[in-house]
Design an enzyme around this catalytic site. Structure first.
Site, mmCIF file in Angstrom:
data_model
loop_
_atom_site.group_PDB
_atom_site.id
_atom_site.type_symbol
_atom_site.label_atom_id
_atom_site.label_comp_id
_atom_site.label_asym_id
_atom_site.label_seq_id
_atom_site.Cartn_x
_atom_site.Cartn_y
_atom_site.Cartn_z
ATOM 1 N N SER A 1 -1.941 5.755 1.585
ATOM 2 C CA SER A 1 -3.104 4.874 1.695
ATOM 3 C C SER A 1 -3.073 4.120 3.029
ATOM 4 O O SER A 1 -2.047 4.036 3.691
ATOM 5 C CB SER A 1 -3.133 3.873 0.538
ATOM 6 O OG SER A 1 -3.205 4.550 -0.701
ATOM 7 N N LEU B 1 0.868 -1.175 0.000
ATOM 8 C CA LEU B 1 0.000 0.000 0.000
ATOM 9 C C LEU B 1 0.904 1.223 0.000
ATOM 10 O O LEU B 1 1.885 1.268 0.746
ATOM 11 C CB LEU B 1 -0.884 0.023 1.251
ATOM 12 C CG LEU B 1 -2.092 -0.908 1.283
ATOM 13 C CD1 LEU B 1 -2.683 -0.942 2.695
ATOM 14 C CD2 LEU B 1 -3.157 -0.471 0.283
ATOM 15 N N ASP B 2 0.584 2.229 -0.819
ATOM 16 C CA ASP B 2 1.448 3.403 -0.836
ATOM 17 C C ASP B 2 1.314 4.174 0.481
ATOM 18 O O ASP B 2 0.406 3.950 1.279
ATOM 19 C CB ASP B 2 1.179 4.289 -2.056
ATOM 20 C CG ASP B 2 -0.204 4.899 -2.066
ATOM 21 O OD1 ASP B 2 -0.565 5.566 -1.091
ATOM 22 O OD2 ASP B 2 -0.926 4.736 -3.070
ATOM 23 N N LYS B 3 2.250 5.084 0.701
ATOM 24 C CA LYS B 3 2.354 5.791 1.982
ATOM 25 C C LYS B 3 1.089 6.563 2.327
ATOM 26 O O LYS B 3 0.716 6.688 3.502
ATOM 27 C CB LYS B 3 3.553 6.738 1.938
ATOM 28 C CG LYS B 3 3.986 7.284 3.280
ATOM 29 C CD LYS B 3 5.306 8.019 3.141
ATOM 30 C CE LYS B 3 5.791 8.559 4.468
ATOM 31 N NZ LYS B 3 7.108 9.248 4.334
#
Length: 243
Positions: free
Chosen positions: A106, A102-104
């Site tokens: 999210s 998961l990106d930062k």
């Protein structure tokens, strides 16, 4: 273990990588057993020392599969120099590997395991495993937006340096500015880029499900072991996809 265990399986069971990736390491002559370059298909025994690219590999004592509610603002990385790393800020075992980052910006469900084969089977794009997200955007959602998102969106694929059309997916309206989307692929920042195509900006993005494992009842920052029932159902789903 009198007959030993196949080298690629031993490496996978250590959590170092999947069996397929282990075969690649062996083929590149970077795997040594007792100081001798390893051969493809060889078997190893309890007293053997396995080294990959200078790192000693040890078989894990027990299988681990955990669900983690990753809060926004933390990065899916094991890099020790990144102070925002989930491994620096939460009590996650260092032998765990995350499955589908998961990106930062999210939040939501992140699965982690020390089983390289399991990580690879879940993450494998061709298996089209479902991942469900709840997404809030900056303005009211229209029917055209929902239809466009569900039919596939032309976005730039940085990994392949080309434009791709995302796979058709399920999209449902939750409220005026929030929708639910179920993906079977995982391109880099895919949902954000799909929304940008229609001039929408994501304000909040939360993953709530990976296959049969859900975020239900979990609090931000919580870590829990995946139950035996959940794991058995997961294995059954993976077996069906491989057929």
């Amino acid at each position: 273990m009198s007959d030993g265990i196949r080298l690629n399986k031993f490496i996978s069971s250590s959590g170092f990588c999947s069996r397929r990736k282990a075969d690649e390491w062996i083929a590149s002559h970077k795997v040594y057993v007792n100081g001798v370059p390893a051969d493809m298909g060889m078997r190893v025994f309890p007293d053997d020392q396995v080294v990959i690219n200078g790192k000693i590999i040890q078989k894990q004592d027990s299988f681990k599969l955990v669900a983690f509610y990753k809060p926004k603002g933390y990065a899916c990385t094991a890099h020790r120099g990144d102070q925002s790393s989930i491994f620096q800020n939460f009590p996650l075992d260092t032998d765990l590997k995350y499955i589908g980052r998961l990106d930062k910006d999210s939040e939501g469900l992140l699965l982690l395991s020390n089983d390289g084969d399991l990580c690879n089977a879940i993450a494998k794009a061709r298996n089209q495993h479902e991942k469900e997200y709840v997404v809030t955007v900056n303005r009211p959602i229209t029917a055209d937006f929902l239809e466009g998102m569900s039919n596939g969106v032309r976005i730039y694929n940085k990994d392949k340096d080309t434009y791709v059309v995302t796979n058709p997916c399920k999209v449902y309206l939750q409220d005026e500015n929030t929708f639910i989307i179920i993906l079977t692929q995982g391109l880099n920042r895919q949902i954000r880029r799909m929304c940008e195509h229609f001039d929408y900006r994501v304000k909040r993005l939360k993953r709530v499900r990976v296959m049969n494992i859900t975020l239900n009842g979990m609090q931000s920052g919580e870590i829990r072991r995946v139950s035996e029932d959940e794991y058995q159902q997961l294995k059954q789903m993976l077996t069906q996809k491989e057929k």
